[in-house]
Design a protein around this motif. Structure first.
Motif, PDB file in Angstrom:
ATOM      1  N   PRO A  52     -13.177   5.996   3.329  1.00  0.00           N
ATOM      2  CA  PRO A  52     -12.010   6.600   3.977  1.00  0.00           C
ATOM      3  C   PRO A  52     -11.639   5.917   5.287  1.00  0.00           C
ATOM      4  CG  PRO A  52     -13.429   8.308   3.121  1.00  0.00           C
ATOM      5  CD  PRO A  52     -14.169   7.004   2.956  1.00  0.00           C
ATOM      6  N   SER A  53     -12.619   5.478   6.050  1.00  0.00           N
ATOM      7  CA  SER A  53     -12.315   4.834   7.329  1.00  0.00           C
ATOM      8  C   SER A  53     -11.509   3.563   7.128  1.00  0.00           C
ATOM      9  CB  SER A  53     -13.598   4.534   8.102  1.00  0.00           C
ATOM     10  OG  SER A  53     -14.482   3.734   7.324  1.00  0.00           O
ATOM     11  N   ASP A  54     -11.894   2.744   6.161  1.00  0.00           N
ATOM     12  CA  ASP A  54     -11.143   1.513   5.891  1.00  0.00           C
ATOM     13  C   ASP A  54      -9.766   1.826   5.313  1.00  0.00           C
ATOM     14  OD1 ASP A  54     -13.151  -0.252   6.776  1.00  0.00           O
ATOM     15  OD2 ASP A  54     -14.167  -0.164   4.838  1.00  0.00           O
ATOM     16  N   ALA A  55      -9.725   2.801   4.411  1.00  0.00           N
ATOM     17  CA  ALA A  55      -8.441   3.172   3.800  1.00  0.00           C
ATOM     18  C   ALA A  55      -7.466   3.695   4.852  1.00  0.00           C
ATOM     19  CB  ALA A  55      -8.675   4.218   2.706  1.00  0.00           C
ATOM     20  N   TYR A 108     -15.198   9.601  -0.342  1.00  0.00           N
ATOM     21  CA  TYR A 108     -14.625   8.489  -1.106  1.00  0.00           C
ATOM     22  C   TYR A 108     -13.107   8.565  -1.029  1.00  0.00           C
ATOM     23  CZ  TYR A 108     -19.257   7.819  -3.043  1.00  0.00           C
ATOM     24  OH  TYR A 108     -20.607   7.576  -3.174  1.00  0.00           O
ATOM     25  N   ALA A 109     -12.471   7.407  -0.966  1.00  0.00           N
ATOM     26  CA  ALA A 109     -11.010   7.357  -0.911  1.00  0.00           C
ATOM     27  C   ALA A 109     -10.501   6.328  -1.909  1.00  0.00           C
ATOM     28  CB  ALA A 109     -10.544   6.996   0.496  1.00  0.00           C
ATOM     29  N   ASP A 110      -9.252   6.498  -2.298  1.00  0.00           N
ATOM     30  CA  ASP A 110      -8.560   5.536  -3.154  1.00  0.00           C
ATOM     31  C   ASP A 110      -7.350   5.010  -2.410  1.00  0.00           C
ATOM     32  OD1 ASP A 110     -10.297   5.873  -5.304  1.00  0.00           O
ATOM     33  OD2 ASP A 110      -9.011   7.355  -6.309  1.00  0.00           O
ATOM     34  N   ILE A 111      -7.150   3.703  -2.505  1.00  0.00           N
ATOM     35  CA  ILE A 111      -5.957   3.061  -1.965  1.00  0.00           C
ATOM     36  C   ILE A 111      -5.054   2.764  -3.154  1.00  0.00           C
ATOM     37  CG2 ILE A 111      -5.021   1.089  -0.692  1.00  0.00           C
ATOM     38  CD1 ILE A 111      -7.862   0.766   0.538  1.00  0.00           C
ATOM     39  N   HIS A 112      -3.842   3.303  -3.133  1.00  0.00           N
ATOM     40  CA  HIS A 112      -2.887   3.090  -4.224  1.00  0.00           C
ATOM     41  C   HIS A 112      -1.948   1.947  -3.832  1.00  0.00           C
ATOM     42  CE1 HIS A 112      -3.731   6.809  -6.616  1.00  0.00           C
ATOM     43  NE2 HIS A 112      -4.375   7.074  -5.484  1.00  0.00           N
ATOM     44  N   LEU A 113      -1.924   0.926  -4.689  1.00  0.00           N
ATOM     45  CA  LEU A 113      -1.140  -0.284  -4.440  1.00  0.00           C
ATOM     46  C   LEU A 113      -0.114  -0.473  -5.549  1.00  0.00           C
ATOM     47  CD1 LEU A 113      -4.382  -2.271  -3.924  1.00  0.00           C
ATOM     48  CD2 LEU A 113      -2.717  -2.039  -2.104  1.00  0.00           C
ATOM     49  N   THR A 114       1.000  -1.107  -5.189  1.00  0.00           N
ATOM     50  CA  THR A 114       2.009  -1.480  -6.167  1.00  0.00           C
ATOM     51  C   THR A 114       2.319  -2.957  -5.980  1.00  0.00           C
ATOM     52  OG1 THR A 114       3.014   0.710  -6.149  1.00  0.00           O
ATOM     53  CG2 THR A 114       4.378  -1.079  -6.972  1.00  0.00           C
ATOM     54  N   SER A 115       2.414  -3.650  -7.109  1.00  0.00           N
ATOM     55  CA  SER A 115       2.817  -5.061  -7.075  1.00  0.00           C
ATOM     56  C   SER A 115       3.761  -5.293  -8.248  1.00  0.00           C
ATOM     57  CB  SER A 115       1.599  -5.985  -7.179  1.00  0.00           C
ATOM     58  OG  SER A 115       1.098  -5.991  -8.500  1.00  0.00           O
ATOM     59  N   GLY A 116       4.247  -6.507  -8.362  1.00  0.00           N
ATOM     60  CA  GLY A 116       5.151  -6.848  -9.453  1.00  0.00           C
ATOM     61  C   GLY A 116       4.516  -6.677 -10.819  1.00  0.00           C
ATOM     62  N   SER A 117       3.196  -6.698 -10.879  1.00  0.00           N
ATOM     63  CA  SER A 117       2.528  -6.566 -12.175  1.00  0.00           C
ATOM     64  C   SER A 117       1.996  -5.159 -12.436  1.00  0.00           C
ATOM     65  CB  SER A 117       1.389  -7.587 -12.283  1.00  0.00           C
ATOM     66  OG  SER A 117       0.506  -7.469 -11.194  1.00  0.00           O
ATOM     67  N   ILE A 174       0.878  -1.166   0.000  1.00  0.00           N
ATOM     68  CA  ILE A 174       0.000   0.000   0.000  1.00  0.00           C
ATOM     69  C   ILE A 174       0.917   1.217   0.000  1.00  0.00           C
ATOM     70  CG2 ILE A 174      -1.747   1.282   1.293  1.00  0.00           C
ATOM     71  CD1 ILE A 174      -2.648  -1.474   2.452  1.00  0.00           C
ATOM     72  N   ASP A 175       0.870   1.986  -1.087  1.00  0.00           N
ATOM     73  CA  ASP A 175       1.760   3.128  -1.249  1.00  0.00           C
ATOM     74  C   ASP A 175       1.224   4.398  -0.609  1.00  0.00           C
ATOM     75  OD1 ASP A 175       3.559   1.593  -2.731  1.00  0.00           O
ATOM     76  OD2 ASP A 175       2.454   1.992  -4.579  1.00  0.00           O
ATOM     77  N   ARG A 176      -0.076   4.624  -0.762  1.00  0.00           N
ATOM     78  CA  ARG A 176      -0.683   5.829  -0.200  1.00  0.00           C
ATOM     79  C   ARG A 176      -2.204   5.687  -0.245  1.00  0.00           C
ATOM     80  NH1 ARG A 176       0.960   7.146  -5.249  1.00  0.00           N
ATOM     81  NH2 ARG A 176      -0.530   8.082  -6.670  1.00  0.00           N
ATOM     82  N   VAL A 177      -2.844   6.549   0.535  1.00  0.00           N
ATOM     83  CA  VAL A 177      -4.297   6.643   0.549  1.00  0.00           C
ATOM     84  C   VAL A 177      -4.647   8.088   0.225  1.00  0.00           C
ATOM     85  CG1 VAL A 177      -6.290   6.711   2.113  1.00  0.00           C
ATOM     86  CG2 VAL A 177      -4.766   4.726   2.103  1.00  0.00           C
ATOM     87  N   VAL A 178      -5.641   8.268  -0.643  1.00  0.00           N
ATOM     88  CA  VAL A 178      -6.071   9.607  -1.028  1.00  0.00           C
ATOM     89  C   VAL A 178      -7.579   9.722  -0.835  1.00  0.00           C
ATOM     90  CG1 VAL A 178      -6.121  11.356  -2.853  1.00  0.00           C
ATOM     91  CG2 VAL A 178      -4.256   9.681  -2.794  1.00  0.00           C
TER      92      VAL A 178
END
Length: 169
Positions: free
Chosen positions: A105-108, A87-96, A73-77
């Motif tokens: 927002p509460s979960d993020a 509304y929030a976005d969870i930014h993720l990075t993986s090998g793909s 999880i790189d960041r939450v916006v």
């Protein structure tokens, strides 16, 4: 995007509803209050205080699954407010690649706090909804209704200070 930090988990005495305060890191230190559910408030407060449950709670499980899949999880916006719902976005990075997952927002925030990921708010959103607070006492007056019994807030603060992960096992 404006970087924010989780300032606190509180209760609005008028509605007896938990909320989180996301405070702008840089001047002018605007705060964005977001009403959340009780279980999410507990999950955020536990993570903020470093409590670890004997068995993974829902947000711990989600972090474990993200890691098991080789992602981070790189960041939450916090991106938007529509019909009184944030509304929030969870930014993720993986090998793909990089991925964005929409979330409450509460979960993020509960996830971000667990992995020390940075928090951000959309520029226009914090400009419109942010509140500049000079000090904590002033904000308490904004959040708390002066006609309400402050014992309710004190009771919730005491609950958060004394919460034990074993209480949820």
């Amino acid at each position: 995007m404006i970087e924010v930090e989780l300032s606190s988990v509180r209760v609005d005495l008028r509605s007896n509803t938990p909320l989180i305060l996301l405070r702008e890191v840089q001047e002018p230190h605007r705060s964005l209050p977001i009403f959340i559910g009780g279980p999410e408030a507990t999950a955020i407060a536990m993570a903020q205080r470093g409590y670890e449950a004997p068995r993974p709670l829902t947000h711990d499980l989600a972090v474990d699954m993200v890691r098991a899949l080789g992602a981070s999880i790189d960041r939450v916006v916090v991106v938007d407010l529509r019909d009184s719902t944030y509304y929030a976005d969870i930014h993720l990075t993986s090998g793909s690649g990089n991925f964005v997952v929409s979330a409450r927002p509460s979960d993020a925030v509960a996830l971000a706090i667990r992995v020390s990921a940075p928090l951000f708010v959309n520029d226009e959103l914090i400009a419109k909804e942010g509140v500049v607070v000079q000090d904590e006492e002033v904000y308490d007056e904004i959040v708390e209704t002066p006609n309400e019994d402050p014992a309710v807030l004190d009771e919730f603060r005491e609950f958060l200070d004394n919460i034990n992960p074993d209480d949820f096992a």
